[in-house]
Scaffold this active site. Structure first.
Site, short mmCIF file in Angstrom:
data_model
loop_
_atom_site.label_atom_id
_atom_site.label_comp_id
_atom_site.label_asym_id
_atom_site.label_seq_id
_atom_site.Cartn_x
_atom_site.Cartn_y
_atom_site.Cartn_z
CG ASP A 192 35.18 39.48 48.33
OD1 ASP A 192 35.44 38.71 47.38
OD2 ASP A 192 34.47 40.49 48.20
CB CYS A 205 31.33 40.56 46.32
SG CYS A 205 31.16 41.55 44.82
#
Length: 151
Positions: free
Chosen positions: A56, A49
């Site tokens: 992620d 992120c």
């Protein structure tokens, strides 16, 4: 093996970023008839992120109809792995993967589905393609169920 390939069959370091990663290609002799669809699946794609730095995770499905060049799979793995320490939003990562393959191979057609696992309870799915699929090709569903644990 082509002499032009610098990664296949050799020990290479992981690229530090997607921009430094090299997508290698090999010649493709297209058969007569409708275009062939080639599928790559990366169920463990990771990036960061850009705001929090938290990891992620996504399940990528890449379908493309090659024209004159194929993506060499080891270079694709190294390219995808280069996102591990790269901060971008889901949408940017997904589209960047698709665009880099298009730049490298100039395919007849390409689509990518980025099925991102939830953070904060919301999964994000990102889809990008270069246009309508070629007529007469067999194009299976991407096979990723709507979120319910995705697996």
């Amino acid at each position: 093996m082509s002499d032009a390939l610098q990664q296949l069959g050799r020990e290479v370091s992981l690229p530090r970023s997607p921009d430094e990663a090299v997508l290698e290609t090999v010649p493709y002799e297209r058969p007569n008839g409708p275009p062939v669809i080639v599928r790559f699946v990366a169920p463990e794609f990771t990036s960061l992120c850009p705001v929090t730095g938290q990891p992620d995770f996504a399940h990528l499905v890449i379908d493309y109809a090659p024209s004159e060049r194929l993506v060499e799979s080891k270079s694709l793995k190294l390219f995808l792995t280069s996102f591990r320490n790269h901060g971008s939003f889901h949408e940017t990562c997904t589209v960047k993967v698709g665009q880099r393959i298009v730049e490298a191979t100039n395919p007849i057609w390409l689509r990518i589905g980025g099925y991102w696992y939830p953070r904060g309870g919301i999964p994000i799915d990102v889809f990008w393609q270069t246009g309508a699929p070629p007529e007469g090709t067999f194009l299976p569903d991407q096979g990723v169920p709507p979120y319910r644990g995705r697996g």
